[in-house]
Write a protein that holds these residues in place. Structure first.
Motif, PDB file in Angstrom:
ATOM      1  N   ASN A 132      -6.571  -5.223   5.085  1.00 42.69           N
ATOM      2  CA  ASN A 132      -6.270  -4.811   3.662  1.00 42.69           C
ATOM      3  C   ASN A 132      -5.370  -5.736   3.007  1.00 42.69           C
ATOM      4  O   ASN A 132      -4.799  -6.709   3.480  1.00 42.69           O
ATOM      5  N   SER A 133      -4.945  -5.320   1.825  1.00 44.86           N
ATOM      6  CA  SER A 133      -3.784  -6.005   1.072  1.00 44.86           C
ATOM      7  C   SER A 133      -2.527  -6.034   1.487  1.00 44.86           C
ATOM      8  O   SER A 133      -1.594  -6.889   1.149  1.00 44.86           O
ATOM      9  N   GLU A 134      -2.372  -5.295   2.555  1.00 45.13           N
ATOM     10  CA  GLU A 134      -1.134  -5.206   3.237  1.00 45.13           C
ATOM     11  C   GLU A 134      -0.866  -6.107   4.315  1.00 45.13           C
ATOM     12  O   GLU A 134       0.097  -6.645   4.961  1.00 45.13           O
ATOM     13  N   ILE A 172       0.882  -1.237   0.042  1.00 46.02           N
ATOM     14  CA  ILE A 172      -0.063  -0.029  -0.003  1.00 46.02           C
ATOM     15  C   ILE A 172       0.810   1.207  -0.093  1.00 46.02           C
ATOM     16  O   ILE A 172       1.703   1.301   0.567  1.00 46.02           O
ATOM     17  N   ASN A 173       0.712   2.338  -0.786  1.00 47.26           N
ATOM     18  CA  ASN A 173       1.545   3.459  -1.083  1.00 47.26           C
ATOM     19  C   ASN A 173       1.356   4.404  -0.210  1.00 47.26           C
ATOM     20  O   ASN A 173       2.143   5.371   0.095  1.00 47.26           O
ATOM     21  N   GLN A 184      -3.052   4.789   5.424  1.00 45.88           N
ATOM     22  CA  GLN A 184      -3.985   4.037   5.032  1.00 45.88           C
ATOM     23  C   GLN A 184      -3.766   2.467   5.699  1.00 45.88           C
ATOM     24  O   GLN A 184      -4.843   1.975   5.716  1.00 45.88           O
ATOM     25  N   ILE A 185      -2.589   2.015   5.773  1.00 48.53           N
ATOM     26  CA  ILE A 185      -2.486   0.616   6.365  1.00 48.53           C
ATOM     27  C   ILE A 185      -3.134   0.584   7.851  1.00 48.53           C
ATOM     28  O   ILE A 185      -3.640  -0.545   7.939  1.00 48.53           O
ATOM     29  N   ASN A 218     -10.025   0.567   6.608  1.00 48.98           N
ATOM     30  CA  ASN A 218      -9.486  -0.391   5.940  1.00 48.98           C
ATOM     31  C   ASN A 218      -8.792  -1.395   6.442  1.00 48.98           C
ATOM     32  O   ASN A 218      -7.545  -1.809   6.078  1.00 48.98           O
TER      33      ASN A 218
END
Length: 495
Positions: free
Chosen positions: A272-274, A258-259, A263-264, A269
């Motif tokens: 999440n994808s992290e 995650i950039n 947001q992590i 969220n």
């Protein structure tokens, strides 16, 4: 009535579950018999959920026994003496309640897992996929708890099935290697039994990648230089094993970097994808929230921000050394650390605190009720552990630098070259501050004595800390456990 040993308090599963609530819907049970309780798939689902519920103390355990213990925090003892002050000052003893809490919490959760594993079979759970999942989840959670125990205490009693109170009084501490054998076997089995992902309300449960990631962390921990004979580091040189597991996770395509750093950790969220594995919390007065934001922050700040829940203790400071380790442009500094605040009387309080898991508008009903999940393993850690294994196995320097620079770029920093272990550890410190990893990182790399003593020379202006010695790599066995059967356990050296 004679008090049962703490590690046995959950052998009667239904009684244990009466006190459990969980985000995954654990309901009370009235049947007093364990054997009678396990009748069908729903009963096992409830029992596995109770095992997950046992992870609720994981965040505070690692905050106090890893973050407070490390060079990330300076908590010498002001405004009264609390159990975490001697942890910080290397003056802890076996009567400290943080020791007994860590021990009993881990063993209570282990016994929940043992209860599932001892009773599950094809007759009660006919669906093989569901049966494998429940078995894998119980093994994953049990391994996670034993990994905590071996890192914090060294050798501990090895209890991999339900035992009676009488039998438990004859179970001695097992060698560190024996505990690791169980951890590795559990995680290898879990990696075979668990699915790669979940959907809907099952998101957040342990996956095969969570098992492989924690197993890689186990191999990294075992691989470092031995400073303490009975400690958690074995000089096993298993970096290649860790590397291959981490590469599997990376190549799976199941996770993305995650950039945006904030947001992590967003309340909106989670999972999440992290996220490879995170502990689930939910606010709302149901008993499933976390105390971590309030534990890290002072009550004065909470009142000034008009957050209508009581705050934590005002004397848990982020160390000056950690703050100065960040570049002023590093987005992780402003997100992770509250650099002073103006109190409700308009006075500026010039102290630094962790605020990583705080959203001031997302409080629950009290200080223990915040609905933010706790990361145990996230994808950035997978990448950075992978870079570490490359350093030890002759991997590509360009690949190592590329991983670290991806992390730095997200933080708003320029790239660097020639990353070595010290540089990697420094980046990990900034990235994972307040996530409970720092002490473990220092221990497994063999740098804990040198780093901590150098840090004390700069940071300990109160002159209350004892010099770091190798004996302090692990904690004392709780006195409550030593008293169960005098002579059964030998106390750790230095205590």
């Amino acid at each position: 009535m004679q008090q049962l040993p703490k590690i046995l308090l959950v052998i009667v599963l239904p009684l244990l579950l009466l006190s459990c609530t969980d985000k995954l819907d654990v309901k009370p049970i009235s049947d007093p018999s364990v054997a009678n309780f396990y009748r069908n798939q729903q009963d096992f689902e409830q029992a596995v959920n109770a095992a997950y519920n046992g992870l609720s103390t994981y965040p505070t355990r690692h905050f106090f026994l890893s973050e407070v213990r490390s060079d990330n925090m300076y908590v010498p003892g002001e405004g009264g003496t609390y159990d975490w002050n001697p942890v910080n000052n290397f003056m802890v003893n076996s009567s400290n309640t943080l020791m007994s809490g860590a021990w009993s919490d881990c063993y209570n959760t282990i016994m929940r897992c043992n209860s599932v594993l001892d009773n599950i079979d094809a007759q009660k759970v006919p669906d093989e996929g569901i049966r494998n999942q429940f078995t894998g989840e119980a093994k994953f959670i049990r391994a996670l708890m034993y990994f905590d125990l071996v890192r914090f205490f060294g050798g501990v009693p090895k209890i991999d099935h339900l035992v009676t109170a009488t039998d438990a009084q004859d179970i001695p501490r097992a060698p560190v290697q024996d505990i690791y054998d169980l951890i590795i076997a559990d995680l290898e089995s879990a990696a075979q039994l668990l699915p790669a992902s979940y959907s809907g309300g099952s998101k957040g449960r342990a996956t095969l990648y969570a098992a492989k990631g924690i197993l890689a962390r186990v191999y990294l921990t075992r691989s470092g230089p031995v400073l303490l004979d009975k400690g958690p580091v074995l000089n096993s040189n298993e970096y290649a094993k860790a590397r291959d597991l981490l590469k599997e996770i990376i190549n799976s395509g199941s996770f993305t970097f995650i950039n945006s750093y904030p947001q992590i950790f967003s309340y909106d969220n989670e999972n999440n994808s992290e996220s490879v594995f995170e502990i689930q919390f939910k606010s709302g007065g149901t008993g499933t929230g976390t105390v971590i934001p309030a534990e890290m922050l002072p009550g004065g700040y909470m009142r000034a921000e008009k957050i209508p829940v009581a705050g934590g203790n005002d004397f848990k400071y982020v160390s000056n050394d950690l703050v100065s380790a960040y570049d002023t442009n590093d987005v992780r500094l402003t997100f992770n650390v509250l650099q002073g605040y103006t109190d409700e009387n308009g006075n500026f309080v010039n102290q630094d605190y962790f605020k990583k898991f705080l959203d001031p508008k997302r409080y629950g009903v009290d200080l223990r009720d915040w609905g933010i999940n706790q990361p145990v393993l996230r994808y950035t850690d997978v990448l950075m552990m992978y870079a570490e294994t490359l350093l030890h196995t002759g991997g590509s320097q360009a690949e190592i630098d590329g991983i670290v620079n991806q992390v730095r770029a997200r933080a708003g920093l320029a790239g660097i070259t020639g990353v070595n272990e010290d540089m990697l550890l420094a980046e990990r410190r900034r990235e994972f501050a307040a996530e409970g990893l720092r002490w473990h990182d220092l221990v497994r790399t063999g740098k804990v004595v040198t780093v901590m003593n150098a840090w004390m020379a700069k940071e300990d202006d109160k002159k209350v800390m004892k010099p770091m010695k190798t004996e302090y790599i692990i904690y004392p066995i709780p006195q409550t456990e030593m008293n169960i059967k005098p002579g059964l356990y030998e106390q750790n050296a230095g205590y």
